[in-house]
Structure formats: C-alpha cells, structure tokens
Design a protein around this motif. Structure first.
Motif, PDB file in Angstrom:
ATOM      1  N   TYR A   1      15.183  35.304  46.812  1.00 61.51           N
ATOM      2  CA  TYR A   1      15.647  35.540  45.437  1.00 61.51           C
ATOM      3  C   TYR A   1      15.378  36.975  45.011  1.00 61.51           C
ATOM      4  CZ  TYR A   1      15.837  35.466  40.378  1.00 61.51           C
ATOM      5  OH  TYR A   1      16.122  35.769  39.071  1.00 61.51           O
ATOM      6  N   LEU A   2      14.172  37.472  45.269  1.00 59.79           N
ATOM      7  CA  LEU A   2      13.829  38.836  44.873  1.00 59.79           C
ATOM      8  C   LEU A   2      14.675  39.863  45.612  1.00 59.79           C
ATOM      9  CD1 LEU A   2       9.949  38.482  44.683  1.00 59.79           C
ATOM     10  CD2 LEU A   2      11.487  38.953  42.759  1.00 59.79           C
ATOM     11  N   ASP A   3      14.964  39.615  46.884  1.00 63.14           N
ATOM     12  CA  ASP A   3      15.796  40.548  47.640  1.00 63.14           C
ATOM     13  C   ASP A   3      17.220  40.592  47.080  1.00 63.14           C
ATOM     14  OD1 ASP A   3      13.752  41.318  49.295  1.00 63.14           O
ATOM     15  OD2 ASP A   3      14.326  40.030  50.962  1.00 63.14           O
ATOM     16  N   ARG A   4      17.752  39.436  46.695  1.00 70.46           N
ATOM     17  CA  ARG A   4      19.093  39.431  46.103  1.00 70.46           C
ATOM     18  C   ARG A   4      19.103  40.172  44.772  1.00 70.46           C
ATOM     19  NH1 ARG A   4      18.924  33.997  47.853  1.00 70.46           N
ATOM     20  NH2 ARG A   4      18.505  33.303  45.709  1.00 70.46           N
ATOM     21  N   ALA A   5      18.077  39.936  43.956  1.00 72.73           N
ATOM     22  CA  ALA A   5      18.000  40.611  42.663  1.00 72.73           C
ATOM     23  C   ALA A   5      17.836  42.117  42.854  1.00 72.73           C
ATOM     24  CB  ALA A   5      16.831  40.051  41.854  1.00 72.73           C
ATOM     25  N   ALA A   6      17.041  42.528  43.833  1.00 72.52           N
ATOM     26  CA  ALA A   6      16.834  43.951  44.091  1.00 72.52           C
ATOM     27  C   ALA A   6      18.109  44.606  44.587  1.00 72.52           C
ATOM     28  CB  ALA A   6      15.712  44.142  45.102  1.00 72.52           C
ATOM     29  N   ALA A   7      18.880  43.907  45.425  1.00 71.03           N
ATOM     30  CA  ALA A   7      20.143  44.459  45.916  1.00 71.03           C
ATOM     31  C   ALA A   7      21.121  44.687  44.763  1.00 71.03           C
ATOM     32  CB  ALA A   7      20.756  43.524  46.957  1.00 71.03           C
ATOM     33  N   SER A   8      21.168  43.747  43.825  1.00 73.02           N
ATOM     34  CA  SER A   8      22.043  43.919  42.659  1.00 73.02           C
ATOM     35  C   SER A   8      21.571  45.077  41.795  1.00 73.02           C
ATOM     36  CB  SER A   8      22.073  42.634  41.825  1.00 73.02           C
ATOM     37  OG  SER A   8      22.624  41.563  42.557  1.00 73.02           O
ATOM     38  N   ALA A   9      20.260  45.186  41.613  1.00 72.61           N
ATOM     39  CA  ALA A   9      19.720  46.296  40.819  1.00 72.61           C
ATOM     40  C   ALA A   9      20.016  47.625  41.477  1.00 72.61           C
ATOM     41  CB  ALA A   9      18.207  46.109  40.650  1.00 72.61           C
ATOM     42  N   LEU A  10      19.880  47.693  42.796  1.00 71.42           N
ATOM     43  CA  LEU A  10      20.162  48.939  43.516  1.00 71.42           C
ATOM     44  C   LEU A  10      21.621  49.352  43.341  1.00 71.42           C
ATOM     45  CD1 LEU A  10      19.440  51.198  45.499  1.00 71.42           C
ATOM     46  CD2 LEU A  10      19.858  49.580  47.370  1.00 71.42           C
ATOM     47  N   ASP A  11      22.526  48.417  43.488  1.00 63.79           N
ATOM     48  CA  ASP A  11      23.948  48.733  43.331  1.00 63.79           C
ATOM     49  C   ASP A  11      24.235  49.329  41.953  1.00 63.79           C
ATOM     50  OD1 ASP A  11      24.513  47.859  45.876  1.00 63.79           O
ATOM     51  OD2 ASP A  11      25.125  45.843  45.238  1.00 63.79           O
ATOM     52  N   ALA A  12      23.557  48.805  40.927  1.00 65.49           N
ATOM     53  CA  ALA A  12      23.786  49.294  39.564  1.00 65.49           C
ATOM     54  C   ALA A  12      23.213  50.689  39.348  1.00 65.49           C
ATOM     55  CB  ALA A  12      23.182  48.311  38.560  1.00 65.49           C
ATOM     56  N   LEU A  13      22.288  51.123  40.190  1.00 66.40           N
ATOM     57  CA  LEU A  13      21.622  52.418  40.008  1.00 66.40           C
ATOM     58  C   LEU A  13      22.278  53.546  40.794  1.00 66.40           C
ATOM     59  CD1 LEU A  13      17.908  51.228  40.254  1.00 66.40           C
ATOM     60  CD2 LEU A  13      19.085  51.992  38.182  1.00 66.40           C
TER      61      LEU A  13
ATOM     62  N   LEU B   1      15.531  53.433  37.662  1.00 68.82           N
ATOM     63  CA  LEU B   1      14.533  52.981  38.624  1.00 68.82           C
ATOM     64  C   LEU B   1      13.192  52.742  37.953  1.00 68.82           C
ATOM     65  CD1 LEU B   1      14.975  55.060  41.917  1.00 68.82           C
ATOM     66  CD2 LEU B   1      14.780  52.571  41.743  1.00 68.82           C
ATOM     67  N   ARG B   2      12.827  53.685  37.077  1.00 70.00           N
ATOM     68  CA  ARG B   2      11.531  53.566  36.401  1.00 70.00           C
ATOM     69  C   ARG B   2      11.487  52.354  35.480  1.00 70.00           C
ATOM     70  NH1 ARG B   2      11.524  60.015  35.006  1.00 70.00           N
ATOM     71  NH2 ARG B   2      10.640  60.727  36.996  1.00 70.00           N
ATOM     72  N   GLY B   3      12.648  51.916  35.032  1.00 70.91           N
ATOM     73  CA  GLY B   3      12.696  50.773  34.126  1.00 70.91           C
ATOM     74  C   GLY B   3      12.677  49.425  34.817  1.00 70.91           C
ATOM     75  N   LEU B   4      12.779  49.428  36.150  1.00 66.62           N
ATOM     76  CA  LEU B   4      12.767  48.156  36.877  1.00 66.62           C
ATOM     77  C   LEU B   4      11.363  47.583  36.948  1.00 66.62           C
ATOM     78  CD1 LEU B   4      15.049  48.767  40.003  1.00 66.62           C
ATOM     79  CD2 LEU B   4      15.618  47.472  37.947  1.00 66.62           C
ATOM     80  N   ASP B   5      11.283  46.271  36.974  1.00 69.23           N
ATOM     81  CA  ASP B   5      10.014  45.621  37.260  1.00 69.23           C
ATOM     82  C   ASP B   5       9.531  46.072  38.638  1.00 69.23           C
ATOM     83  OD1 ASP B   5       8.237  43.056  36.458  1.00 69.23           O
ATOM     84  OD2 ASP B   5       8.551  43.100  38.633  1.00 69.23           O
ATOM     85  N   ALA B   6       8.238  46.212  38.802  1.00 66.73           N
ATOM     86  CA  ALA B   6       7.688  46.724  40.052  1.00 66.73           C
ATOM     87  C   ALA B   6       8.125  45.898  41.263  1.00 66.73           C
ATOM     88  CB  ALA B   6       6.162  46.763  39.973  1.00 66.73           C
ATOM     89  N   ALA B   7       8.238  44.580  41.089  1.00 67.50           N
ATOM     90  CA  ALA B   7       8.631  43.728  42.205  1.00 67.50           C
ATOM     91  C   ALA B   7      10.038  44.039  42.680  1.00 67.50           C
ATOM     92  CB  ALA B   7       8.535  42.260  41.803  1.00 67.50           C
ATOM     93  N   LEU B   8      10.922  44.426  41.759  1.00 72.10           N
ATOM     94  CA  LEU B   8      12.280  44.780  42.127  1.00 72.10           C
ATOM     95  C   LEU B   8      12.386  46.228  42.570  1.00 72.10           C
ATOM     96  CD1 LEU B   8      14.448  43.036  39.375  1.00 72.10           C
ATOM     97  CD2 LEU B   8      13.894  42.244  41.670  1.00 72.10           C
TER      98      LEU B   8
ATOM     99  N   ARG C   1       5.220  56.878  43.675  1.00 72.28           N
ATOM    100  CA  ARG C   1       4.663  57.983  42.885  1.00 72.28           C
ATOM    101  C   ARG C   1       5.705  59.062  42.641  1.00 72.28           C
ATOM    102  NH1 ARG C   1       0.184  56.730  46.269  1.00 72.28           N
ATOM    103  NH2 ARG C   1       0.717  58.398  47.756  1.00 72.28           N
ATOM    104  N   LEU C   2       6.553  59.314  43.615  1.00 77.18           N
ATOM    105  CA  LEU C   2       7.630  60.293  43.436  1.00 77.18           C
ATOM    106  C   LEU C   2       8.575  59.850  42.325  1.00 77.18           C
ATOM    107  CD1 LEU C   2       9.051  62.878  44.586  1.00 77.18           C
ATOM    108  CD2 LEU C   2      10.363  61.328  46.054  1.00 77.18           C
ATOM    109  N   VAL C   3       8.916  58.575  42.320  1.00 81.89           N
ATOM    110  CA  VAL C   3       9.795  58.037  41.281  1.00 81.89           C
ATOM    111  C   VAL C   3       9.127  58.122  39.911  1.00 81.89           C
ATOM    112  CG1 VAL C   3      10.836  55.898  40.403  1.00 81.89           C
ATOM    113  CG2 VAL C   3      11.089  56.520  42.820  1.00 81.89           C
ATOM    114  N   ALA C   4       7.839  57.829  39.862  1.00 80.81           N
ATOM    115  CA  ALA C   4       7.134  57.808  38.573  1.00 80.81           C
ATOM    116  C   ALA C   4       6.984  59.195  37.958  1.00 80.81           C
ATOM    117  CB  ALA C   4       5.766  57.166  38.761  1.00 80.81           C
ATOM    118  N   GLY C   5       7.101  60.251  38.773  1.00 82.42           N
ATOM    119  CA  GLY C   5       6.999  61.600  38.226  1.00 82.42           C
ATOM    120  C   GLY C   5       5.806  62.379  38.718  1.00 82.42           C
TER     121      GLY C   5
END
Length: 351
Positions: free
Chosen positions: A244-256, A272-279, A306-310
């Motif tokens: 389930y998490l992998d499917r949700a992450a794939a959808s989130a990635l496509d949107a980004l 990316l920064r707004g995503l839940d850490a699990a995703l 850390r790179l994503v967070a700034g």
C-alpha cells in the motif's frame, strides 16, 4: 499410492491447486483435453521441499488440472552436483512430469549465494520461456519465510524486508509458504521419494544456516512453539502495508515530477518536503531507481533526506549506480527542485 491420504499430502496438492488458480493457460500444444489448463514448471533441486512440490503437481497433472514439467538447475559448485541433478531429473520423469529439463549454469561474481541465486533464476526464466510455461513453482516453505523475516529484522532493513518472500511475483509462484519442512518430508515419504539433503545446509558459514540451526531453535525453546508461524504471519501483515505504501509513494512521485527525461528527473522540492516521511522516503528511493541508480542504503537515504530538507550544501550527493542528487532553482515562476541525474561512471562509454 492407495490407502488413507495423509492430511499433509492433501494440503500440498490443494496448495498447488490454489496457487495456479487464475493463472493464464499459456500456449497449448493442441486443442484437445487439457489445452485450457495452465502449464507450469517445478523448480526442483532434489530436496524434500521441491520433490514434494513436484509430486503434488504431478498428481494434479494426472487429473488433467494442469500440465506440469520440471527444471533442475545444476550450479556446478559442489563435487557430484551433476550426478545429483540427474538423479533428481530421473525421479521427476518417474513422476510423469514432462518435459524435465536440466540446466547447468555458470555462477559469476564471487560464487556467493546471491550470485548462485541470480544464475538460478535466470535459468528458470529461460526454461519457462522455452517451454511456454505460465508459471514456475518454487518450493519455499513457511520455515524459509520465517528465516527470511528474521534476517530482515536482524539487519534493520524496514518493513519491505520484513515482508519476506511473496507468494507470487511475475512467473514465480510459491505454493508451500504455509507448509513446514517436516510436512514436505512427510509428503516425500508417502510418495516413496528419496530426497537429497544439500550438505552445505549443515555448514555454519552462511548466515541463513546459522539462523536455522542455532538461532530459531533457541528462540522457540525460550518463547514456546509457534515462533516460525508468527514470523511468517509478520511477513503477510508487513507485505500488505508495504504494498500500500509503495503504491501511494508512486502516485505521490508522479505528482511531483517537473521534468523527466532519460537519466534525469526533476522533482518539486516544496512538495517533497510536504510529504509524510513514510511516503517521502519511498518516493525518493523510487526516483533514484527510475533514473537508473540502485536503491539507496539507509545511510544514503538519510543523506538524501537531509538534502531535501535544506542542508547547508545543495549537493551534489553521490548515490550508488552513478546517480547524483542536488537542489537546483526552478524556471521563472517555479519553486526549487530536486534534480536526480545519472552521471558517467568509471569505464562508462559516456565517461
């Protein structure tokens, strides 16, 4: 064999029947009886697990429920492996399986268990393609699953590793994940099959062997019976969550995605920064693989986070598989981006 049918034999046959339910029949050699039944190959080493699987498949084939052949892979890593492979093939032919293929493979790399596994699966896929089989049946049992989950737990590899081996992945099916090793030995005894015991299974050089021989018996003695079943149940529960998490992450990635071309991916950084850490972690790992890299280790994943967070540095951050990540500015009117790019490595024709 006649007489009373032991419950484990019935369970083995039913497990194969259930695993093949819904499998596409694949190309048929004729249009007579059996043409619409699935063709499968049993991957058989001559051990109790795979011989019991072959016996169950042969019984169902005799009833016209499927068409079953077998493939024996000889890795050539032990003295006498060729003779052992031929003995296994002879037993499989005696069960009525057809065709029975023997594939000898060259194990590359360092000759490790992982190298042998890669060579074996490549040979099994090739055999399925040659014979037109829709499925290759593997003899992994509940005990194998328990060992896999325990190893994932010990390595701290996360929920996907705790998911163990799936019952189905591509052409490969594992019907016996609910059966114990002792069950497969009982099936062999009932069918009059003499199984081979790999001598390397008793050595303690391999981590999996030490888990099987030393660790799990101690755990079960301390906690009581049912440890293996509990570990296998953990795999089932973890796999559902991980899928389930992998499917949700794939959808989130496509949107980004803000830019996508071969070997390069640009992702919306605020998103990316707004995503839940699990995703977010899963989306980033999937993005690295998409541009041609390898799934990042725990340490590299943390550095990417850390790179994503700034972090003070905007990169580049080097990742396995000749991929680098860096923060970049977006085009006019766009926010900052994370760029993942495959770069030429040593010896690469592009270097």
């Amino acid at each position: 064999m006649g007489g009373h049918l032991p419950p484990v034999v019935a369970a083995a046959r039913n497990a194969v029947r259930a695993a093949l339910r819904g499998v596409h029949p694949g190309p048929a050699p004729h249009h007579g009886p059996g043409a619409a039944t699935p063709r499968c190959l049993v991957a058989c080493s001559g051990g109790a697990d795979s011989l019991a699987l072959a016996a169950a498949a042969a019984h169902l084939a005799g009833r016209g429920e499927l068409r079953a052949g077998a493939v024996v892979v000889d890795h050539g890593l032990q003295d006498g492996s060729r003779a052992a492979a031929e003995r296994a093939a002879a037993q499989l032919r005696g069960l009525g399986l057809d065709p029975v293929l023997v594939r000898r493979v060259e194990v590359g790399g360092t000759g490790s268990e992982a190298d042998a596994r890669a060579a074996r699966y490549a040979a099994l896929e090739e055999a399925a393609a040659v014979t037109g089989a829709s499925a290759v049946l593997l003899g992994h049992t509940l005990d194998d699953q328990a060992e896999q989950v325990f190893l994932g737990l010990a390595r701290g590899s996360g929920i996907r590793s705790l998911s163990g081996m799936p019952a189905a992945r591509g052409v490969f099916l594992r019907p016996f994940l609910a059966l114990r090793r002792a069950d497969t030995e009982a099936v062999c005894a009932h069918e009059g099959l003499a199984f081979w015991t790999d001598p390397t299974n008793d050595g303690r050089h391999a981590l999996r062997n030490r888990v099987r021989l030393d660790v799990l018996p101690v755990v079960e003695a301390a906690l009581g019976p049912g440890t293996a079943e509990a570990l296998a149940r953990t795999a089932d529960l973890s796999r559902a969550d991980a899928d389930y998490l992998d499917r949700a992450a794939a959808s989130a990635l496509d949107a980004l995605v803000r830019g996508d071309r071969p070997g390069e991916l640009r992702l919306d950084l605020p998103g990316l920064r707004g995503l839940d850490a699990a995703l977010a972690g899963r989306a980033l790992r999937a993005a690295v693989v998409r541009v041609g890299g390898e799934p990042p280790t725990f340490e590299r994943s943390a550095a990417l986070g850390r790179l994503v967070a700034g972090s003070a540095s905007a990169g580049p951050l080097q990742l396995a598989g000749h991929v680098e990540a860096r923060r970049v500015r977006g085009a006019a009117g766009r926010g900052p981006l994370l760029m993942l790019r495959r770069v030429p490595g040593p010896g690469s024709p592009d270097a």
